[in-house]
Design an enzyme around this catalytic site. Structure first.
Site, PDB file in Angstrom:
ATOM      1  N   GLU A 195     -24.665  14.890 -14.399  1.00  0.00           N
ATOM      2  CA  GLU A 195     -23.273  15.145 -14.018  1.00  0.00           C
ATOM      3  C   GLU A 195     -22.627  16.282 -14.802  1.00  0.00           C
ATOM      4  OE1 GLU A 195     -24.302  11.208 -12.383  1.00  0.00           O
ATOM      5  OE2 GLU A 195     -24.611  12.171 -14.335  1.00  0.00           O
ATOM      6  N   HIS A 232     -20.535   1.090 -13.551  1.00  0.00           N
ATOM      7  CA  HIS A 232     -20.447   1.646 -12.201  1.00  0.00           C
ATOM      8  C   HIS A 232     -19.186   1.152 -11.483  1.00  0.00           C
ATOM      9  CE1 HIS A 232     -24.700   2.065 -13.175  1.00  0.00           C
ATOM     10  NE2 HIS A 232     -24.803   2.982 -12.233  1.00  0.00           N
TER      11      HIS A 232
END
Length: 328
Positions: free
Chosen positions: A66, A134
């Site tokens: 990311e 998450h």
């Protein structure tokens, strides 16, 4: 005269895909970066068909990295392209905060307006059975960064309209979509328009209390309002849509009528969206007193256990309890 045909109903993911396809069709400089967004079509299938239509040069699969994804997106945007970077779980946006916060959000100021970064970071937030790393909602962190625009749609039409606006914007935008909204459907007219930043939407009118929410929590607030209406408590429900900038005028006008404010968010109450909303409304009201309550996730990691996850997150029952307590 015959009645107008109803607007087509589409899924949340289809609204996002339509906005992307239209923007890419009209702007050849727009490129997409993300994990599994190519032939696979994205984790939520919101990118379906874009790879086949626009090719691998413009719909680019990336490694699970990311920081590099956002860094490349920032560089591409600063160099003259438009870029969208898809972060499958908002939790991992944290890895890319350095290029997003220290370069993208600052570039215009550091260069006297000579460098713009037309970047959209699409970050999917919220809990849906996937555990502690998450499931987080960190919108409030991003709201405090000068130079960042932060939006969070709750409806199909706003997913389309806010993303279209984001893809035309000359500064970095974080577009927050929620996992639980992807299975939902709604009307999206064929001539649907862009949704301007900084304009909240009043979903329901009432005079007893103002409920303020964004993203999936708007559905929770509306469910609570339905229950409270059966008790004679009429709620004004306001969907923020835009977190930075905030539409303080709409919020203050609502609270001026109701005299009570309850904020609902899936993030944390401490330094959260609700805390900022309450403070800004009080400032706009010149310090005039009104009652305030905040409903947010409990201060605990969100478990993948469905019972513990549900216990941690705000629901309609917690909102109605907060409203009854506030009004009593």
């Amino acid at each position: 005269m015959s009645a107008a045909a109803p607007a087509p109903r589409v899924f949340f993911r289809e609204a996002i895909g339509r906005a992307l396809a239209e923007a890419m069709g009209s702007d050849p400089t727009l490129v997409l970066f993300g994990q599994d967004i190519g032939r696979f079509g994205g984790a939520y299938r919101e990118f379906t068909g874009l790879f086949e239509r626009f090719g691998a040069q413009r719909v680019r699969d990336t490694p699970v990295a990311e920081a590099a994804m956002i860094g490349i997106g920032v560089g591409a945007a600063a160099a003259g392209l438009r870029a969208l970077v898809s972060i499958t779980y908002m939790d991992f946006l944290m890895l890319g905060l350095d290029p997003l916060v220290n370069y993208a959000a600052k570039a215009c100021y550091k260069t006297g307006g000579q460098v713009r970064v037309p970047l959209v970071v699409k970050a999917t937030a919220g809990a849906r059975g996937q555990g502690v790393a998450h499931s987080q909602c960190i919108e409030a962190w991003l709201m405090s960064v000068p130079g960042l625009t932060v939006v969070a749609p709750a409806t199909v039409a706003d997913a389309y309209g806010l993303l279209k606006s984001a893809l035309r914007h000359d500064g970095p935008v974080v577009f927050v979509d929620h996992k639980r909204l992807y299975p939902t459907a709604g009307e999206l007219p064929t001539d649907a328009a862009e949704v301007p930043f900084g304009q909240a939407r009043v979903c329901r009118r009432g005079d007893a209390v103002t409920l303020v929410a964004h993203a999936y929590m708007v559905r929770v607030a509306l469910a609570a309002a339905d229950e409270l209406a059966r008790e004679g408590i009429a709620c004004d429900v306001v969907d923020l849509r835009s977190l930075a900038p905030l539409d303080v005028a709409t919020l203050a006008a609502s609270v001026a009528r109701t005299g009570a404010l309850v904020t609902v968010e899936e993030g944390q109450a401490t330094c959260g969206v609700g805390a900022e909303v309450a403070a800004r409304v009080r400032e706009a009201r010149g310090g005039e007193p009104f009652r305030v309550a905040r409903v947010a996730a409990l201060p605990a990691p969100v478990s993948s256990n469905p019972i513990l996850e549900a216990a941690c997150l705000p629901d309609a029952a917690r909102v109605t309890t907060a409203v009854r307590t506030l009004l009593s």
